[in-house]
Design a protein around this motif. Structure first.
Motif: not given
Length: 230
Positions: A5-20
């Protein structure tokens, strides 16, 4: 694959790790571990499933999950494009998207002049009306939404599903200009005139004129980005 789900802990972690990874902060060949990343094993497992589907990482026997080079990435996925546009690679990413647009959109416009439905012609006109009405706030979401609509409809009106499938990539190019302050506050009147020219050429079935005007739109956008990036 089911997305978190958008904004979920998993989604935030995916976005952070993917961006890095995309930014190069986590080098190619790095083995990803919960300890090294400071996140739980459960969250990391979910992240890696998504990132592997994007070609950013790969699980290898006896080594664990490692970061892959750019040549393995799903380059047209909107998430990867968004991460590139948010990172130090922004101008190269915009250049890559500009080259894609220059190769595809003029041809799509020529085909649209042959294949567009009356409804699609109407949608092109409606998008231009919206752009004109919001041209004094061209660096805001409302103008961007109309601009995205125009290019999405144009690609769909080509009648070629492969071209239509590129609409998300084109949208990310437009998003990137707005989100990263590469759009002027007031739209260039020439840009709006060219959009009107494309729509008119599509309506009257003039493929050559539609192709030429669309090529000019992409070139004008490229010049504008370079000017604002200086």
């Amino acid at each position: 694959m089911t997305q978190p789900p958008p904004g979920s802990l998993h989604e935030q972690a995916i976005a952070s790790l993917g961006a890095r990874i995309v930014a190069g902060d986590i080098p190619v060949g790095t083995v990803l571990t919960p300890e090294g990343l400071g996140i739980s094993r459960t969250v990391l497992r979910e992240c890696l499933r998504v990132l592997e589907s994007l070609g950013l990482v790969q699980a290898r026997r006896r080594r664990g999950t490692v970061v892959l080079p750019e040549t393995s990435w799903q380059a047209l996925d909107p998430r990867i494009l968004s991460w590139r546009l948010a990172g130090p690679d922004r101008m190269r990413a915009l250049g890559d998207l500009s080259e894609l647009r220059r190769a595809v959109e003029p041809v799509a416009a020529r085909l649209a002049a042959e294949r567009a439905t009356p409804d699609q012609c109407g949608d092109l006109t409606a998008a231009i009306v919206g752009m004109a009405a919001t041209q004094r706030s061209a660096n805001r979401e409302e103008y961007l939404a109309h601009d995205r609509d125009f290019h999405r409809v144009l690609l769909e009106a080509s009648g070629n599903p492969v071209f239509a499938a590129l609409s998300d990539a084109v949208s990310e190019a437009l998003n990137g200009r707005t989100e990263h302050s590469l759009m002027p506050g007031t739209a260039n009147p020439e840009a709006i005139r060219l959009h009107e020219e494309v729509a008119a050429a599509v309506r009257r079935g003039d493929g050559a004129a539609a192709e030429e005007a669309t090529r000019s739109i992409v070139e004008e956008a490229d010049v504008a980005v370079q000017r604002l990036a200086r």
